[in-house]
Design a protein around this motif. Structure first.
Motif, PDB file in Angstrom:
ATOM      1  N   ILE A  54       0.866  -1.178   0.000  1.00 42.20           N
ATOM      2  CA  ILE A  54       0.000   0.000   0.000  1.00 42.20           C
ATOM      3  C   ILE A  54       0.902   1.228   0.000  1.00 42.20           C
ATOM      4  O   ILE A  54       1.836   1.318   0.792  1.00 42.20           O
ATOM      5  N   VAL A  55       0.612   2.173  -0.910  1.00 41.75           N
ATOM      6  CA  VAL A  55       1.242   3.486  -0.828  1.00 41.75           C
ATOM      7  C   VAL A  55       0.158   4.452  -0.382  1.00 41.75           C
ATOM      8  O   VAL A  55      -0.875   4.599  -1.037  1.00 41.75           O
ATOM      9  N   GLY A  56       0.372   5.082   0.758  1.00 41.92           N
ATOM     10  CA  GLY A  56      -0.640   5.963   1.325  1.00 41.92           C
ATOM     11  C   GLY A  56      -0.887   7.182   0.451  1.00 41.92           C
ATOM     12  O   GLY A  56      -0.093   7.522  -0.433  1.00 41.92           O
ATOM     13  N   GLU A  57      -1.995   7.846   0.714  1.00 41.10           N
ATOM     14  CA  GLU A  57      -2.339   9.053  -0.033  1.00 41.10           C
ATOM     15  C   GLU A  57      -1.278  10.126   0.154  1.00 41.10           C
ATOM     16  O   GLU A  57      -0.543  10.133   1.141  1.00 41.10           O
ATOM     17  N   GLY A  58      -1.200  11.043  -0.809  1.00 40.65           N
ATOM     18  CA  GLY A  58      -0.243  12.138  -0.716  1.00 40.65           C
ATOM     19  C   GLY A  58      -0.340  12.849   0.619  1.00 40.65           C
ATOM     20  O   GLY A  58      -1.428  13.210   1.079  1.00 40.65           O
ATOM     21  N   THR A  59       0.812  13.049   1.265  1.00 43.26           N
ATOM     22  CA  THR A  59       0.880  13.558   2.634  1.00 43.26           C
ATOM     23  C   THR A  59       1.866  14.706   2.671  1.00 43.26           C
ATOM     24  O   THR A  59       3.064  14.511   2.431  1.00 43.26           O
ATOM     25  N   GLN A  60       1.352  15.919   2.946  1.00 39.17           N
ATOM     26  CA  GLN A  60       2.212  17.089   2.818  1.00 39.17           C
ATOM     27  C   GLN A  60       3.283  17.123   3.908  1.00 39.17           C
ATOM     28  O   GLN A  60       3.039  16.756   5.049  1.00 39.17           O
ATOM     29  N   ILE A  61       4.454  17.617   3.488  1.00 44.24           N
ATOM     30  CA  ILE A  61       5.618  17.647   4.379  1.00 44.24           C
ATOM     31  C   ILE A  61       5.701  18.949   5.172  1.00 44.24           C
ATOM     32  O   ILE A  61       6.549  19.074   6.058  1.00 44.24           O
ATOM     33  N   SER A  62       4.820  19.915   4.852  1.00 47.34           N
ATOM     34  CA  SER A  62       4.831  21.208   5.535  1.00 47.34           C
ATOM     35  C   SER A  62       3.513  21.911   5.255  1.00 47.34           C
ATOM     36  O   SER A  62       2.800  21.529   4.319  1.00 47.34           O
ATOM     37  N   ASP A 155      15.346  28.700  -0.133  1.00 44.11           N
ATOM     38  CA  ASP A 155      14.073  27.960  -0.135  1.00 44.11           C
ATOM     39  C   ASP A 155      14.299  26.497  -0.487  1.00 44.11           C
ATOM     40  O   ASP A 155      13.714  25.594   0.116  1.00 44.11           O
ATOM     41  N   ILE A 156      15.132  26.283  -1.498  1.00 50.72           N
ATOM     42  CA  ILE A 156      15.397  24.913  -1.951  1.00 50.72           C
ATOM     43  C   ILE A 156      16.010  24.097  -0.819  1.00 50.72           C
ATOM     44  O   ILE A 156      15.573  22.960  -0.543  1.00 50.72           O
ATOM     45  N   GLN A 157      16.988  24.668  -0.127  1.00 54.04           N
ATOM     46  CA  GLN A 157      17.614  23.949   0.986  1.00 54.04           C
ATOM     47  C   GLN A 157      16.619  23.698   2.125  1.00 54.04           C
ATOM     48  O   GLN A 157      16.640  22.637   2.759  1.00 54.04           O
ATOM     49  N   THR A 158      15.732  24.673   2.362  1.00 54.21           N
ATOM     50  CA  THR A 158      14.714  24.500   3.406  1.00 54.21           C
ATOM     51  C   THR A 158      13.798  23.326   3.075  1.00 54.21           C
ATOM     52  O   THR A 158      13.504  22.479   3.936  1.00 54.21           O
ATOM     53  N   ILE A 160      14.385  20.780   1.063  1.00 57.39           N
ATOM     54  CA  ILE A 160      15.143  19.514   1.159  1.00 57.39           C
ATOM     55  C   ILE A 160      15.159  19.028   2.609  1.00 57.39           C
ATOM     56  O   ILE A 160      14.938  17.832   2.885  1.00 57.39           O
ATOM     57  N   GLN A 161      15.387  19.936   3.542  1.00 57.36           N
ATOM     58  CA  GLN A 161      15.382  19.554   4.961  1.00 57.36           C
ATOM     59  C   GLN A 161      14.001  19.103   5.418  1.00 57.36           C
ATOM     60  O   GLN A 161      13.880  18.188   6.256  1.00 57.36           O
ATOM     61  N   GLU A 162      12.950  19.725   4.868  1.00 58.61           N
ATOM     62  CA  GLU A 162      11.581  19.296   5.211  1.00 58.61           C
ATOM     63  C   GLU A 162      11.306  17.882   4.713  1.00 58.61           C
ATOM     64  O   GLU A 162      10.675  17.075   5.417  1.00 58.61           O
ATOM     65  N   TYR A 163      11.774  17.549   3.523  1.00 59.42           N
ATOM     66  CA  TYR A 163      11.624  16.180   3.031  1.00 59.42           C
ATOM     67  C   TYR A 163      12.398  15.196   3.915  1.00 59.42           C
ATOM     68  O   TYR A 163      11.897  14.103   4.238  1.00 59.42           O
ATOM     69  N   LYS A 164      13.593  15.583   4.282  1.00 63.87           N
ATOM     70  CA  LYS A 164      14.435  14.717   5.132  1.00 63.87           C
ATOM     71  C   LYS A 164      13.737  14.446   6.457  1.00 63.87           C
ATOM     72  O   LYS A 164      13.655  13.290   6.909  1.00 63.87           O
ATOM     73  N   GLN A 165      13.206  15.506   7.082  1.00 63.90           N
ATOM     74  CA  GLN A 165      12.521  15.334   8.358  1.00 63.90           C
ATOM     75  C   GLN A 165      11.246  14.515   8.186  1.00 63.90           C
ATOM     76  O   GLN A 165      10.908  13.677   9.036  1.00 63.90           O
ATOM     77  N   ALA A 166      10.535  14.734   7.077  1.00 61.81           N
ATOM     78  CA  ALA A 166       9.306  13.971   6.828  1.00 61.81           C
ATOM     79  C   ALA A 166       9.597  12.480   6.671  1.00 61.81           C
ATOM     80  O   ALA A 166       8.815  11.631   7.119  1.00 61.81           O
ATOM     81  N   ALA A 167      10.726  12.154   6.045  1.00 64.04           N
ATOM     82  CA  ALA A 167      11.108  10.740   5.920  1.00 64.04           C
ATOM     83  C   ALA A 167      11.351  10.126   7.296  1.00 64.04           C
ATOM     84  O   ALA A 167      10.894   9.007   7.587  1.00 64.04           O
ATOM     85  N   LEU A 168      12.050  10.862   8.150  1.00 63.86           N
ATOM     86  CA  LEU A 168      12.266  10.390   9.523  1.00 63.86           C
ATOM     87  C   LEU A 168      10.937  10.248  10.268  1.00 63.86           C
ATOM     88  O   LEU A 168      10.710   9.271  10.998  1.00 63.86           O
ATOM     89  N   ASN A 169      10.052  11.228  10.083  1.00 62.05           N
ATOM     90  CA  ASN A 169       8.740  11.178  10.739  1.00 62.05           C
ATOM     91  C   ASN A 169       7.936   9.968  10.274  1.00 62.05           C
ATOM     92  O   ASN A 169       7.217   9.350  11.067  1.00 62.05           O
ATOM     93  N   ALA A 170       8.037   9.641   8.991  1.00 63.70           N
ATOM     94  CA  ALA A 170       7.296   8.500   8.453  1.00 63.70           C
ATOM     95  C   ALA A 170       7.760   7.192   9.091  1.00 63.70           C
ATOM     96  O   ALA A 170       6.939   6.328   9.434  1.00 63.70           O
ATOM     97  N   ILE A 171       9.055   7.053   9.258  1.00 67.62           N
ATOM     98  CA  ILE A 171       9.571   5.842   9.915  1.00 67.62           C
ATOM     99  C   ILE A 171       9.122   5.817  11.369  1.00 67.62           C
ATOM    100  O   ILE A 171       8.713   4.765  11.900  1.00 67.62           O
ATOM    101  N   GLU A 172       9.162   6.981  12.028  1.00 71.64           N
ATOM    102  CA  GLU A 172       8.679   7.052  13.416  1.00 71.64           C
ATOM    103  C   GLU A 172       7.204   6.660  13.500  1.00 71.64           C
ATOM    104  O   GLU A 172       6.761   6.033  14.476  1.00 71.64           O
ATOM    105  N   ALA A 173       6.438   7.012  12.466  1.00 68.90           N
ATOM    106  CA  ALA A 173       5.004   6.706  12.442  1.00 68.90           C
ATOM    107  C   ALA A 173       4.708   5.252  12.081  1.00 68.90           C
ATOM    108  O   ALA A 173       3.538   4.856  12.048  1.00 68.90           O
TER     109      ALA A 173
END
Length: 365
Positions: A54-62, A155-158, A160-173
């Motif tokens: 299952i791939v979950g529905e689109g989930t915004q990172i910010s 903005d681009i670097q910001t 990228i960091q949001e995606y990185k944190q979201a990936a960590l959050n997904a594993i935590e979830a």
């Protein structure tokens, strides 16, 4: 016969029980305020745990990554807690689930982003694109998107960091991995496709430059959760949400080769799926297979016979069945046994509660 669809498959460290994917589908049922995943979403996904993945529905990172009303996020502690209910329910039913990480870029309206102007690769408005906002009566109200602000390098670097944190959050979830949404006209697609990107710096112009943002986002996520838990969704030939590329074969074969170098665990290709759309060229699928050695997923207008054929031909490893999963929670069983498929009610796709989400029955023969 559908034997190929029901062979197990190794996806990184995961063993999938079949080749059937439930692909990401926006359903807009997140709890308000807060855009949190909830119990009815947990029930909905758990009912469909017969899928190999299952791939979950689109989930915004910010907050700025949100394009539509009532879609879930994965940046607050409450959102992570909500998704834990979902992954726990899916795992209890023997399923595996990736989170789809999403930033819509220009495909939004300030009503969905807390009044902030959207951002994109370039200050180009998506023409003839509407998004839905909360109009206060529980039904989506559709509005035109607005002109975005071109992202600075900061903005681009910001992001990228949001995606990185979201990936960590997904594993935590509790997710088993993540899928990066780089398709369907959203932010990363706005960098990739030539007609949405008129930048003159290292993120614009050549194909290599237009793929740079994709590469940097993927690299950041791989660094923290591992390449075996990162997949990427691409849409080479769609013009969804106003993104078009002048040389899609060249651009997306290059993207596949890049993702092979980055060792992502799968590429998920969304094919054009409106009724009279042209098929994705076989020659393109062969080129992708030649440059990318991981698991290949295709989705779009597949039935069991067509899915079986492309897996037998070696051009795909898994197939996503989108709309059929809406009304058929037991879709793998129906395919395997040749049972008839139910049709979904289009009026209950977005917003609302259990009706049209978790109340479709399994087949009763």
């Amino acid at each position: 016969m559908t034997e190929s669809l029901f062979q197990p498959l190794q996806l990184g460290k995961l063993t999938l029980k079949n080749r059937i994917v439930m692909p990401p589908m926006t359903r807009s049922r997140a709890t308000q305020p807060g855009n949190e995943a909830n119990d009815i979403m947990a029930k909905y996904y758990a009912q469909r745990a017969g899928a190999g993945l299952i791939v979950g529905e689109g989930t915004q990172i910010s907050p700025l990554g949100q394009g539509y009303a009532w879609t879930p996020g994965i940046y607050s502690p409450e959102q992570i807690a909500g998704w834990k209910k979902v992954t726990k329910a899916v795992h209890a039913n023997g399923g595996l689930m990736f989170a789809q990480l999403w930033h819509v870029g220009r495909v939004t309206h300030p009503d969905n982003t807390g009044g902030v102007q959207p951002i994109s690769s370039s200050a180009i408005k998506a023409e003839n694109v509407k998004v839905f906002v909360d109009n206060g009566i529980g039904e989506p109200g559709f509005v035109d998107v607005v002109t975005p602000r071109e992202m600075t390098e900061e903005d681009i670097q910001t992001v990228i960091q949001e995606y990185k944190q979201a990936a960590l959050n997904a594993i935590e979830a509790g997710f088993d991995g993540i899928e990066l949404h780089a398709a369907n006209g959203y932010l990363i697609n706005q960098f990739i496709d030539s007609n949405a990107n008129n930048r003159t710096d290292q993120y614009g112009g050549s194909i290599e430059n237009r793929l740079r943002f994709l590469a940097e986002v993927v690299t950041a996520m791989v660094d923290v959760i591992g390449a075996d838990r990162v997949g990427v969704r691409l849409a080479p030939f769609t013009s969804l949400n106003g993104t078009v590329d002048d040389t899609p074969v060249e651009t997306y074969v290059a993207a596949a080769a890049l993702l092979d170098k980055l060792n992502v665990v799968y590429i998920h290709i969304a094919e054009v799926d409106w009724d009279d759309a042209p098929d994705t060229p076989i020659a393109f699928k062969e080129k992708v297979r030649n440059v990318y050695k991981g698991v290949l997923i295709y989705a779009g207008r597949y039935n069991a016979a067509k899915a079986e054929a492309i897996i037998e031909d070696g051009l795909a490893d898994m197939i996503g069945f989108g709309r059929p999963f809406v009304a058929n929670p037991d879709l793998p069983s129906r395919i395997k046994n040749g049972y008839p498929l139910a049709t979904h009610d289009p009026d209950t796709l977005f917003g609302g509660s259990e009706k049209g989400l978790s109340d479709y029955p399994e087949y009763n023969n």
